[in-house]
Each structure stands twice: as structure tokens, then as C-alpha cells.
Write an enzyme that holds these catalytic residues in place. Structure first.
Site, short mmCIF file in Angstrom:
data_model
loop_
_atom_site.label_atom_id
_atom_site.label_comp_id
_atom_site.label_asym_id
_atom_site.label_seq_id
_atom_site.Cartn_x
_atom_site.Cartn_y
_atom_site.Cartn_z
N TYR A 39 121.34 52.93 60.71
CA TYR A 39 120.57 53.73 60.33
C TYR A 39 119.43 54.33 59.16
CZ TYR A 39 120.60 52.22 65.91
OH TYR A 39 120.76 51.72 66.07
N HIS A 97 128.74 47.92 65.45
CA HIS A 97 128.04 47.91 65.62
C HIS A 97 128.07 45.90 66.35
CE1 HIS A 97 123.90 49.38 64.56
NE2 HIS A 97 123.23 48.76 65.12
#
Length: 266
Positions: A39, A97
Site C-alpha cells: 500500500y 498478502h
């Protein structure tokens, strides 16, 4: 600490917008913050947390290891870098992730490296994200279901991921729903809108309440204080069985997140 069912997601939030969203969320009462290495906002999340009046021990903090760091000789160093950016000594939860693209790094290698990071005190719990059933089985074979705190997957009225959710439930693995409002698409849904009118609630509150009623954790994101405050009220909304069934019927396989390196979905 246990994961609060309602959290604050930070996907796509950059720079000051990320700082402001997390700072506002913490001030309003959010105690579960979700970020990830990819992110690019761990430092901003860490700044907002450090500058808040909320004690570190009161906030459930999640980050996620990116695919290029999944090898055993890279994972721990990358997590330590995340901790530095987040300004904490330990996160509450660390997830893989995405499964390694093309299975370049075996699931077992990553899971065992993650378990070692937990044993070293870098994270209190470990888990997975975007894992279909076949890879969930591999993760369970590697470290045991009891060591997998959650599988974080895209889950909203249009993509209910039932095969994954049912397998996870049977294995005793919790589900965290990301993209719970389907990038805002559910906000204009007539079925959800009618239920919202009936309750004097917002479509977002109805959708989140529906997910929470299934026992999932949810991590919606917003940059608007009014929306952050409104979403925080979703746990108080109780939907009838008929209303929940009406939302169940909206599933159309509408997956929004499927990059070219995604695994084979169920």
C-alpha cells in the site's frame, strides 16, 4: 488482543489522506487498523498511530507481506522494515498478502518463515490473504489451522466467496472481508437501499451489518469523517433473516480484484 470485528482499511490511501483517515478513525473509536507493505502507507499509518492519544496496546494492527518478500531469507527482514515504518515493536497480525505468483515460493516456506517471525516476537498472530481452498490446505498442512488467524479475502454482496468461507469455517479459520462495499457499488443497490430505508440506516451500514452477522471481520475504508462515523455504527444494526436472505441472493460472482498473478479462484 482479539481482532475487533470492525476495522479500518487503508488500501489506496496515500500520504496525508492516509494519515488523516487513520487519525480520524482512531479519534472516532476504531481500534483495528489494516495496512500492507504494497500500500505504500505504513509510515503514514505509523505516524497517525504515534500522534494519536490512543495507547498502542489498544489498537489491533495488521500488515501484509508482499510477494517479493515471501522467501524464507527475505520475509523477516521485510517485516522488520514494516515495524520500523509503523513505529511499533510488534504488529498484532501479519498476513501473506498474496500467494507467491506461479508458486515460485512454496506456501510451506512462507508460512514457516511467518511462524518463525511470530516466535521471534515480531507479530502476535499470522495469517493469509487471497488464498483459495487448495492453498489454504497447503497452509494448514504447513503450520496447522490453529496457527492461521484469518484468511482475508474479497467479500461483499456481489462476491460472497462461499466455497472459501465454508472451508475456512470448517477448518476453524476466521474470515476477514476486504472490499466489503464493492468499491461503493453496493451503495446504489435497490435491494440494499430498501432495507436501509426500512431501518433508517445507510446502505453501507446494512452491508456491513450483513457481513458482521455472518461472523466475518470487515475493513471498509473512507477518507470522509461522516462515513467513518456512520460505518462504526453498523454493529448495532440487526437485520431480519429475510433481509439477510435478500442480500444473500445478490451474489453474482462479481470479483473486483484479480491481478494477473492471482491464484486459481474457487
Amino acid at each position: 488482543m482479539n481482532m475487533p470485528q470492525l476495522g479500518l482499511g487503508t488500501f489506496r490511501l496515500q500520504g496525508q489522506a492516509a494519515i488523516d483517515s487513520v487519525a480520524t478513525g482512531l479519534a472516532l473509536g476504531y481500534r483495528h487498523i489494516d495496512t500492507a507493505q504494497i500500500y505504500g502507507n505504513e509510515a503514514e499509518v505509523g505516524q497517525a498511530l504515534a500522534e494519536s492519544n490512543v495507547a498502542r496496546r489498544e489498537v489491533y494492527l495488521t500488515t501484509k507481506i508482499w510477494t517479493e518478500h515471501l522467501a524464507a531469507d527475505r520475509l523477516t527482514a521485510s517485516l522488520k522494515d514494516s515495524l520500523r515504518k509503523l513505529r511499533v515493536e510488534q504488529v498484532d497480525l501479519t498476513l501473506i498478502h498474496w500467494p507467491s505468483p506461479g508458486a515460485a515460493v512454496p506456501v510451506a516456506e512462507s508460512m514457516q518463515a511467518l511462524l518463525a517471525a511470530r516466535d521471534a516476537g515480531l507479530t502476535d498472530a499470522i495469517g493469509i490473504s487471497n488464498f483459495p481452498v487448495a492453498l489454504m490446505r497447503e497452509a494448514i498442512q504447513s503450520v496447522g489451522a490453529a496457527n492461521i488467524a484469518t484468511n482475508q479475502v474479497e467479500l461483499h454482496p456481489y462476491l460472497q466467496n462461499r466455497t472459501v468461507a465454508e472451508f475456512a469455517r470448517g477448518a476453524g479459520i476466521h474470515i476477514t472481508a476486504y472490499m466489503p462495499l464493492a468499491y461503493g457499488k453496493v451503495l446504489g443497490d435497490p435491494v440494499i437501499g430498501e432495507i436501509a430505508r426500512r431501518h433508517g440506516a445507510t446502505p453501507a451500514q446494512v452491508t456491513l451489518a450483513w457481513l458482521l452477522a455472518k461472523g466475518y471481520a470487515v475493513i471498509p475504508s473512507s477518507t470522509k469523517r461522516a462515513n467513518l462515523a456512520s460505518n462504526l455504527e453498523a454493529p448495532q444494526l440487526v437485520l431480519s433473516l429475510d433481509e439477510r436472505a435478500a442480500i444473500d441472493a445478490l451474489d453474482n460472482g462479481g470479483r473486483l480484484v484479480s491481478p494477473d498473478f492471482a491464484p486459481a479462484w474457487d
